[in-house]
Scaffold this active site. Structure first.
Site, mmCIF file in Angstrom:
data_model
loop_
_atom_site.group_PDB
_atom_site.id
_atom_site.type_symbol
_atom_site.label_atom_id
_atom_site.label_comp_id
_atom_site.label_asym_id
_atom_site.label_seq_id
_atom_site.Cartn_x
_atom_site.Cartn_y
_atom_site.Cartn_z
ATOM 1 N N SER A 143 -30.144 61.632 -7.795
ATOM 2 C CA SER A 143 -29.549 62.760 -8.503
ATOM 3 C C SER A 143 -30.597 63.312 -9.439
ATOM 4 O O SER A 143 -31.549 62.614 -9.810
ATOM 5 C CB SER A 143 -28.346 62.274 -9.319
ATOM 6 O OG SER A 143 -27.939 63.206 -10.282
ATOM 7 N N TYR A 156 -23.591 56.659 -15.182
ATOM 8 C CA TYR A 156 -24.140 57.369 -14.020
ATOM 9 C C TYR A 156 -25.651 57.564 -14.165
ATOM 10 O O TYR A 156 -26.415 57.313 -13.230
ATOM 11 C CB TYR A 156 -23.433 58.716 -13.881
ATOM 12 C CG TYR A 156 -23.747 59.467 -12.615
ATOM 13 C CD1 TYR A 156 -23.062 59.193 -11.433
ATOM 14 C CD2 TYR A 156 -24.710 60.474 -12.591
ATOM 15 C CE1 TYR A 156 -23.321 59.899 -10.264
ATOM 16 C CE2 TYR A 156 -24.981 61.181 -11.427
ATOM 17 C CZ TYR A 156 -24.285 60.885 -10.276
ATOM 18 O OH TYR A 156 -24.553 61.575 -9.124
#
Length: 261
Positions: A143, A156
């Protein structure tokens, strides 16, 4: 390029990014193991669709990516069914957003387990076979948050930074075995999950759909365009090709310029 006689295991592939990657590999001739949660009939439709559309074999494995024993069994099942695991895509992921002082510990543990630890377990199980065959491709869906942070996403961001580090380490260990390991780091990707968030955000912020997309979701992406699942899948196919055999340990951004700033 042909991936005929190769087998791809793609975690978190019953929809969205993972499904697009699985279908792109199948189009190149690879047999496929899809994995993830969802409606059983919908998953079966996707599995059967891969076989029908591309003339390959596809199986579904419902291994829970938070359970190491199930992960190891999934890789063993793929090897038993198809004879090898040649392409491994670690794509499974979950998200939870909260200020750190209120972040539920069980949610932090879940995100680390599914987004980071599961990749360790799949790689650990798949590498011996790849080494024996002197060929393998490990692709981890990271990501933009593997490179930069955003507030309220402590678990995350931690997991995605960790995934980038795991990828580099594995790449170095496997560099002389014909095996590459790389990350793809997308920004916001247009998926059903993202699309479903828009009406609630419109209501919560009293915004139009266009305002939510441009001023909230795409605020960090200079192109003001979502990454598409097909664009990500095309990059994964390239990384699986012989043309990419000297690309290893890389973290490739596909984020519309987000991390250029």
């Amino acid at each position: 390029m042909s991936l005929a006689a190769k087998t791809a295991v793609v975690t978190g592939s019953t929809s969205g990014i993972g499904l697009a990657i699985a279908r792109a590999f199948a189009k190149e001739g690879a047999n496929i193991v899809i994995n993830g949660f969802g409606d059983a009939a919908a998953i079966e439709a996707e599995r059967a669709g891969i076989e029908k559309d591309f003339g390959v074999k596809a199986i579904y494995d419902g291994a829970d990516m938070s359970k190491p024993a199930e992960i190891t069994a999934m890789i063993a099942n793929a090897e038993k069914t198809f004879g090898s695991v040649d392409l491994l895509v670690n794509n499974a992921g979950v998200q939870f957003v909260s200020p750190i002082e209120d972040f539920p510990p069980e949610k932090f543990e879940q995100i680390i387990a599914i987004n980071l630890a599961s990749a360790f377990y799949t790689i650990r199980a798949a590498v011996p076979g790849m080494k024996a065959r002197k060929w393998g491709r490990i692709i981890n869906t990271a990501s933009a948050h593997s490179l930069v942070a955003s507030p309220f996403k402590s678990a995350y961001v931690t997991a995605k930074h960790g995934l980038a580090g795991l990828t580099k380490t594995v790449a170095l260990e496997l560099a002389t075995f014909g095996i590459t390991a790389n990350c793809i780091s997308p920004g916001y990707v247009w998926t059903p999950l993202v699309e479903k968030q828009i009406p609630d955000t419109m209501k919560a912020r009293n915004m139009t759909k266009e305002q939510v997309m441009n001023d909230v979701l795409l605020a960090a992406q200079p192109t003001k365009q979502f990454v598409t699942v097909d664009e990500l899948a095309a990059l994964a196919v390239f990384l699986a090709s012989d043309s990419a055999k000297q690309i290893t340990g890389a973290n490739i951004s596909m984020d519309g310029g987000w991390t250029a700033a």
